[in-house]
Each structure stands twice: as structure tokens, then as C-alpha cells.
Design a protein around this motif. Structure first.
Motif, PDB file in Angstrom:
ATOM      1  N   MET A 264       0.969  -1.117  -0.141  1.00  0.00           N
ATOM      2  CA  MET A 264       0.055   0.073  -0.085  1.00  0.00           C
ATOM      3  C   MET A 264       0.950   1.057  -0.125  1.00  0.00           C
ATOM      4  SD  MET A 264      -2.820   1.226   2.651  1.00  0.00           S
ATOM      5  CE  MET A 264      -3.931  -0.342   2.470  1.00  0.00           C
ATOM      6  N   ASP A 265       0.689   2.338  -0.817  1.00  0.00           N
ATOM      7  CA  ASP A 265       1.334   3.347  -0.693  1.00  0.00           C
ATOM      8  C   ASP A 265       1.231   4.282   0.279  1.00  0.00           C
ATOM      9  OD1 ASP A 265      -0.577   5.248  -1.378  1.00  0.00           O
ATOM     10  OD2 ASP A 265      -0.569   4.776  -3.564  1.00  0.00           O
ATOM     11  N   THR A 266       2.216   5.301   0.426  1.00  0.00           N
ATOM     12  CA  THR A 266       1.921   6.293   1.555  1.00  0.00           C
ATOM     13  C   THR A 266       0.752   6.773   1.799  1.00  0.00           C
ATOM     14  OG1 THR A 266       4.068   6.974   0.678  1.00  0.00           O
ATOM     15  CG2 THR A 266       4.052   6.945   2.804  1.00  0.00           C
ATOM     16  N   ALA A 267       0.303   7.633   0.808  1.00  0.00           N
ATOM     17  CA  ALA A 267      -1.057   8.434   0.803  1.00  0.00           C
ATOM     18  C   ALA A 267      -2.192   7.406   1.446  1.00  0.00           C
ATOM     19  CB  ALA A 267      -1.256   9.055  -0.396  1.00  0.00           C
ATOM     20  N   ASN A 268      -2.354   6.103   0.615  1.00  0.00           N
ATOM     21  CA  ASN A 268      -3.110   5.203   1.165  1.00  0.00           C
ATOM     22  C   ASN A 268      -3.105   4.975   2.521  1.00  0.00           C
ATOM     23  OD1 ASN A 268      -4.451   5.244  -1.390  1.00  0.00           O
ATOM     24  ND2 ASN A 268      -3.818   2.969  -1.933  1.00  0.00           N
ATOM     25  N   ALA A 269      -1.906   4.558   3.048  1.00  0.00           N
ATOM     26  CA  ALA A 269      -1.678   4.229   4.378  1.00  0.00           C
ATOM     27  C   ALA A 269      -1.990   5.315   5.353  1.00  0.00           C
ATOM     28  CB  ALA A 269      -0.145   3.805   4.425  1.00  0.00           C
ATOM     29  N   SER A 270      -1.684   6.663   5.002  1.00  0.00           N
ATOM     30  CA  SER A 270      -1.940   7.714   5.877  1.00  0.00           C
ATOM     31  C   SER A 270      -3.346   7.845   5.978  1.00  0.00           C
ATOM     32  CB  SER A 270      -1.197   8.900   5.204  1.00  0.00           C
ATOM     33  OG  SER A 270      -1.746  10.148   5.795  1.00  0.00           O
ATOM     34  N   LEU A 271      -4.239   7.818   4.809  1.00  0.00           N
ATOM     35  CA  LEU A 271      -5.467   7.958   4.800  1.00  0.00           C
ATOM     36  C   LEU A 271      -6.094   6.816   5.656  1.00  0.00           C
ATOM     37  CD1 LEU A 271      -8.312   9.422   3.911  1.00  0.00           C
ATOM     38  CD2 LEU A 271      -8.235   7.908   2.126  1.00  0.00           C
ATOM     39  N   GLU A 272      -5.734   5.631   5.651  1.00  0.00           N
ATOM     40  CA  GLU A 272      -6.158   4.481   6.484  1.00  0.00           C
ATOM     41  C   GLU A 272      -5.871   4.780   8.021  1.00  0.00           C
ATOM     42  OE1 GLU A 272      -5.536  -0.182   6.920  1.00  0.00           O
ATOM     43  OE2 GLU A 272      -5.365   0.761   4.741  1.00  0.00           O
ATOM     44  N   ARG A 273      -4.792   5.614   8.099  1.00  0.00           N
ATOM     45  CA  ARG A 273      -4.431   5.678   9.822  1.00  0.00           C
ATOM     46  C   ARG A 273      -5.334   6.776  10.123  1.00  0.00           C
ATOM     47  NH1 ARG A 273       0.766   5.155   7.951  1.00  0.00           N
ATOM     48  NH2 ARG A 273       1.030   7.349   7.684  1.00  0.00           N
ATOM     49  N   LYS A 274      -5.447   7.763   9.334  1.00  0.00           N
ATOM     50  CA  LYS A 274      -6.615   8.831   9.824  1.00  0.00           C
ATOM     51  C   LYS A 274      -8.068   8.301  10.259  1.00  0.00           C
ATOM     52  CE  LYS A 274      -4.407  12.697   7.226  1.00  0.00           C
ATOM     53  NZ  LYS A 274      -4.632  13.441   6.255  1.00  0.00           N
ATOM     54  N   ILE A 275      -8.384   7.508   9.168  1.00  0.00           N
ATOM     55  CA  ILE A 275      -9.875   6.771   9.339  1.00  0.00           C
ATOM     56  C   ILE A 275      -9.749   5.996  10.630  1.00  0.00           C
ATOM     57  CG2 ILE A 275     -11.300   5.204   8.319  1.00  0.00           C
ATOM     58  CD1 ILE A 275     -10.492   6.438   5.639  1.00  0.00           C
ATOM     59  N   GLU A 276      -8.749   5.177  10.870  1.00  0.00           N
ATOM     60  CA  GLU A 276      -8.846   4.337  12.016  1.00  0.00           C
ATOM     61  C   GLU A 276      -8.666   5.318  13.004  1.00  0.00           C
ATOM     62  OE1 GLU A 276      -5.300   2.031  11.348  1.00  0.00           O
ATOM     63  OE2 GLU A 276      -6.387   0.594  10.017  1.00  0.00           O
ATOM     64  N   ALA A 277      -7.969   6.380  13.213  1.00  0.00           N
ATOM     65  CA  ALA A 277      -7.923   7.120  14.498  1.00  0.00           C
ATOM     66  C   ALA A 277      -9.463   7.834  14.667  1.00  0.00           C
ATOM     67  CB  ALA A 277      -6.989   8.247  14.082  1.00  0.00           C
ATOM     68  N   GLN A 278     -10.069   8.124  13.518  1.00  0.00           N
ATOM     69  CA  GLN A 278     -11.607   8.793  13.528  1.00  0.00           C
ATOM     70  C   GLN A 278     -12.419   7.767  14.295  1.00  0.00           C
ATOM     71  OE1 GLN A 278     -12.540  12.062  13.360  1.00  0.00           O
ATOM     72  NE2 GLN A 278     -14.257  11.179  14.599  1.00  0.00           N
ATOM     73  N   LEU A 279     -12.260   6.286  13.564  1.00  0.00           N
ATOM     74  CA  LEU A 279     -13.157   5.275  14.231  1.00  0.00           C
ATOM     75  C   LEU A 279     -12.784   5.248  15.760  1.00  0.00           C
ATOM     76  CD1 LEU A 279     -13.008   2.838  11.439  1.00  0.00           C
ATOM     77  CD2 LEU A 279     -14.799   4.101  12.303  1.00  0.00           C
ATOM     78  N   ALA A 280     -11.504   5.010  16.191  1.00  0.00           N
ATOM     79  CA  ALA A 280     -11.046   4.949  17.366  1.00  0.00           C
ATOM     80  C   ALA A 280     -11.587   5.856  18.681  1.00  0.00           C
ATOM     81  CB  ALA A 280      -9.651   4.703  17.660  1.00  0.00           C
ATOM     82  N   GLU A 281     -11.678   7.263  18.075  1.00  0.00           N
ATOM     83  CA  GLU A 281     -12.317   8.372  18.636  1.00  0.00           C
ATOM     84  C   GLU A 281     -13.575   8.269  18.969  1.00  0.00           C
ATOM     85  OE1 GLU A 281     -12.732  11.866  20.871  1.00  0.00           O
ATOM     86  OE2 GLU A 281     -10.880  10.709  20.597  1.00  0.00           O
ATOM     87  N   ASN A 282     -14.426   7.814  18.092  1.00  0.00           N
ATOM     88  CA  ASN A 282     -15.836   7.747  18.051  1.00  0.00           C
ATOM     89  C   ASN A 282     -16.164   6.710  19.204  1.00  0.00           C
ATOM     90  OD1 ASN A 282     -16.103   9.619  16.483  1.00  0.00           O
ATOM     91  ND2 ASN A 282     -16.863   8.311  14.360  1.00  0.00           N
ATOM     92  N   GLU A 283     -15.331   5.183  18.967  1.00  0.00           N
ATOM     93  CA  GLU A 283     -15.575   4.299  19.872  1.00  0.00           C
ATOM     94  C   GLU A 283     -15.184   4.734  21.203  1.00  0.00           C
ATOM     95  OE1 GLU A 283     -12.926   1.256  18.068  1.00  0.00           O
ATOM     96  OE2 GLU A 283     -14.755   0.769  16.505  1.00  0.00           O
ATOM     97  N   HIS A 284     -13.953   5.659  21.311  1.00  0.00           N
ATOM     98  CA  HIS A 284     -13.876   6.342  22.620  1.00  0.00           C
ATOM     99  C   HIS A 284     -15.005   6.904  23.446  1.00  0.00           C
ATOM    100  CE1 HIS A 284     -11.554   7.878  26.212  1.00  0.00           C
ATOM    101  NE2 HIS A 284     -11.782   9.247  25.710  1.00  0.00           N
ATOM    102  N   GLN A 285     -15.675   7.716  22.390  1.00  0.00           N
ATOM    103  CA  GLN A 285     -16.746   8.461  22.953  1.00  0.00           C
ATOM    104  C   GLN A 285     -17.798   7.735  23.503  1.00  0.00           C
ATOM    105  OE1 GLN A 285     -17.758  11.842  20.262  1.00  0.00           O
ATOM    106  NE2 GLN A 285     -15.636  12.621  20.069  1.00  0.00           N
ATOM    107  N   LEU A 286     -18.061   6.638  22.602  1.00  0.00           N
ATOM    108  CA  LEU A 286     -19.271   5.761  22.806  1.00  0.00           C
ATOM    109  C   LEU A 286     -19.046   5.031  24.325  1.00  0.00           C
ATOM    110  CD1 LEU A 286     -20.211   3.598  19.885  1.00  0.00           C
ATOM    111  CD2 LEU A 286     -21.523   5.133  20.921  1.00  0.00           C
ATOM    112  N   LYS A 287     -17.809   4.647  24.499  1.00  0.00           N
ATOM    113  CA  LYS A 287     -17.350   3.853  25.904  1.00  0.00           C
ATOM    114  C   LYS A 287     -17.694   4.887  26.992  1.00  0.00           C
ATOM    115  CE  LYS A 287     -14.146   0.545  24.261  1.00  0.00           C
ATOM    116  NZ  LYS A 287     -12.870   0.140  24.184  1.00  0.00           N
ATOM    117  N   GLN A 288     -17.203   6.451  26.690  1.00  0.00           N
ATOM    118  CA  GLN A 288     -17.624   7.575  27.629  1.00  0.00           C
ATOM    119  C   GLN A 288     -19.033   7.752  28.004  1.00  0.00           C
ATOM    120  OE1 GLN A 288     -15.498  10.880  26.233  1.00  0.00           O
ATOM    121  NE2 GLN A 288     -14.288  11.047  27.861  1.00  0.00           N
ATOM    122  N   ILE A 289     -19.833   7.641  26.866  1.00  0.00           N
ATOM    123  CA  ILE A 289     -21.205   7.754  27.057  1.00  0.00           C
ATOM    124  C   ILE A 289     -21.671   6.618  28.007  1.00  0.00           C
ATOM    125  CG2 ILE A 289     -23.508   7.882  25.847  1.00  0.00           C
ATOM    126  CD1 ILE A 289     -22.200   9.341  23.620  1.00  0.00           C
ATOM    127  N   ALA A 290     -21.320   5.226  27.528  1.00  0.00           N
ATOM    128  CA  ALA A 290     -21.718   4.067  28.355  1.00  0.00           C
ATOM    129  C   ALA A 290     -21.534   4.478  29.777  1.00  0.00           C
ATOM    130  CB  ALA A 290     -21.296   3.176  27.826  1.00  0.00           C
TER     131      ALA A 290
END
Length: 114
Positions: free
Chosen positions: A1-27
């Protein structure tokens, strides 16, 4: 996977992790809400208001997570299928294949007036 794809994937994973963290806080907030009402820390009206707010917030986050996962999977499949390489500002100009991007000379190949 090239660097731009990997970078985008990391950003998406970080956003998903943040959303999941917020869900845990709400719980966590929801789990102490009833106890706070029983102990007189909040009123029954506040309890109802917060319970509704937390449920709405959790629903929105769950939808956002689901949309992100679906759209990311769909987009990544399209990129793989079409052999498209994502480019960054550091990509040498001569490596960019404009024909695969649908552009030639800065114009849309399907609509040359653009």
C-alpha cells in the motif's frame, strides 16, 4: 500500500477509535446516571434529560461509525479495483498518471469544457 493510502487509512482508523472512545464514555455516563439520581445528585427531570441526550449521542456515534466503515470499505474496494494510486504533495509530477484519474491537461476527460 502506498504512503498516501496508508496515511488515509491511519486517519480513518484514528477517527473510528475516537468515536468508539466517545461511545465508551457515554456508556460510563449512562451507567452512573441512575445512581446519581437515587443519591440526589441530579433531579429526576435531569435524569430523563441526560438519559435521552446520551441515548441520542450514542445513536449518532454508532451511525457515524457504521457509515465510516461502510464508506471506507467501499472506497478502498474502488481504489483496489481501479488500480488508483493516491498522491501526496511530495509525489513527483511525472509519477502521476492523469489518465487513470480521469483528467488530461487539467480538464475532465469526459467533459472537456471543465
Amino acid at each position: 500500500m502506498d504512503t498516501a493510502n496508508a496515511s488515509l487509512e491511519r486517519k480513518i482508523e484514528a477517527q473510528l477509535a475516537e468515536n468508539e472512545h466517545q461511545l465508551k464514555q457515554i456508556a460510563g455516563f449512562k451507567s452512573t446516571l441512575y445512581e446519581n439520581m437515587i443519591n440526589g445528585i441530579i433531579s429526576s427531570e435531569d435524569y430523563k434529560t441526560f438519559r435521552t441526550k446520551y441515548a441520542d449521542d450514542a445513536g449518532r456515534l454508532q451511525q457515524a461509525i457504521g457509515r465510516s466503515i461502510f464508506e471506507t470499505a467501499r472506497w478502498m474496494e474502488w481504489v483496489r479495483k481501479n488500480g488508483v494510486k493516491l498522491y501526496t504533495a511530495a509525489t513527483p509530477f511525472e509519477e502521476i498518471h492523469f489518465d487513470k484519474l480521469g483528467y488530461f491537461g487539467g480538464r475532465d476527460s469526459k467533459n472537456p469544457s471543465r
